[in-house]
Write an enzyme that holds these catalytic residues in place. Structure first.
Site, mmCIF file in Angstrom:
data_model
loop_
_atom_site.group_PDB
_atom_site.id
_atom_site.type_symbol
_atom_site.label_atom_id
_atom_site.label_comp_id
_atom_site.label_asym_id
_atom_site.label_seq_id
_atom_site.Cartn_x
_atom_site.Cartn_y
_atom_site.Cartn_z
ATOM 1 C CE1 TYR A 36 6.600 -0.382 17.700
ATOM 2 C CE2 TYR A 36 8.344 -1.894 17.032
ATOM 3 C CZ TYR A 36 7.933 -0.640 17.473
ATOM 4 O OH TYR A 36 8.864 0.339 17.688
ATOM 5 N NE ARG A 84 14.389 -6.533 13.107
ATOM 6 C CZ ARG A 84 15.388 -5.808 13.584
ATOM 7 N NH1 ARG A 84 15.200 -4.993 14.594
ATOM 8 N NH2 ARG A 84 16.579 -5.868 13.047
ATOM 9 C CG LEU A 158 25.135 -6.788 21.537
ATOM 10 C CD1 LEU A 158 25.343 -7.464 22.883
ATOM 11 C CD2 LEU A 158 25.760 -5.388 21.559
ATOM 12 N NE ARG A 181 22.745 -1.478 20.156
ATOM 13 C CZ ARG A 181 22.539 -2.374 21.109
ATOM 14 N NH1 ARG A 181 22.265 -1.969 22.336
ATOM 15 N NH2 ARG A 181 22.591 -3.660 20.854
#
Ligand SMILES: Cc1cc2nc3c(=O)[nH]c(=O)nc-3n(C[C@H](O)[C@H](O)[C@H](O)COP(=O)(O)O)c2cc1C
Length: 236
Positions: A36, A84, A158, A181
């Site tokens: 970004y 971030r 993960l 996720r």
């Protein structure tokens, strides 16, 4: 971007943070990762400016740091401010973990509370990571920023089991865990993990219309099932 556009955008970030606070958000995160706009200023691969917003790392950090300062000033002092980062951008000549350490020190000096350590996204697809994907593959970034800069960090990527998440915290690699996720797979994930870690045994963290029933079921199943409904099968 012209200097005037940069100044306008610093103001726009601050105004957006102010709107988020008025809308009720309790944490603000500035996105300086994944290719970004702010990432493109940080990395020497994408930032080829010759003015004060380019050049060495201090020039390349200038715009992201101006944004962070403006956002910090636009939100209440008690509101946590996260940033971030792509701890490494994944290109051979690009932004490295050593650069992230320098950036994190500058963020800490400006009142940032958490450095959220992700990676990649500057080239190729935003989801194509620069490092091989294994469980907790970005945790080492959070660990190094935390230990070298002495600033709290958030680990992401993960992290899919309660014991894995808890070990990251207990080993002092990060202060917060971010999950994406696995929370899509199971929207009740935080509550389930609380069970697995021995909390929430009477479903007290659940909404009452669920918790009352599930606690009743757990009492009924006492001795032959866990609170999450897994049947305990005894040999023989
Ligand atoms: C539906 C979805 C939307 C996402 N949107 C963003 C986003 O807007 N900004 C961002 O930094 N990461 C975004 N991500 C990436 C996640 O924040 C996270 O870094 C990544 O999925 C790795 O964590 P995980 O293994 O727990 O999914 C998104 C992920 C998913 C699955």
């Amino acid at each position: 971007m012209s200097i005037a556009e940069i100044k306008n955008l610093v103001d726009a970030f601050a105004a957006a943070a102010g709107r988020a606070i008025r809308a009720g958000f309790e944490v603000i995160e500035v996105h300086a990762a994944h290719g970004y706009l702010l990432t493109t200023f940080l990395s020497p691969v994408s930032n080829t400016r010759t003015d004060r917003y380019g050049g060495d790392i201090f020039g390349r950090m200038r715009f992201p740091l101006e944004v962070v300062e403006a956002v910090r000033a636009a939100i209440p002092e008690a509101t946590p401010l996260f940033v971030r980062v792509s701890a490494v951008d994944g290109t051979a000549e690009g932004w490295k973990l050593d650069d992230t350490i320098v950036f994190a020190r500058a963020l800490k000096a400006r009142g940032v509370d958490i450095v959220d350590c992700s990676s990649g996204g500057l080239t190729g697809s935003a989801t194509a990571g620069p490092v091989s994907r294994a469980l907790g593959f970005q945790v080492p970034y959070a660990a190094r920023v935390r230990s070298e800069v002495n600033i709290p960090t958030m680990a992401v990527g993960l992290i899919i089991e309660a014991s894995q998440a808890e070990a990251i915290l207990q080993q002092g690699q990060a202060d917060l865990i971010a999950i994406a996720r696995q929370a899509q797979f199971n929207p009740n994930l935080p509550l389930h993990w609380a069970h697995e870690l021995g909390l929430n045994t009477r479903f007290e963290m659940w909404g009452e219309e669920y918790g009352w029933w599930l606690n009743k079921r757990a009492r009924t199943m006492d001795g032959f099932a866990t609170p999450t409904g897994q049947i305990i099968r005894r040999p023989g």
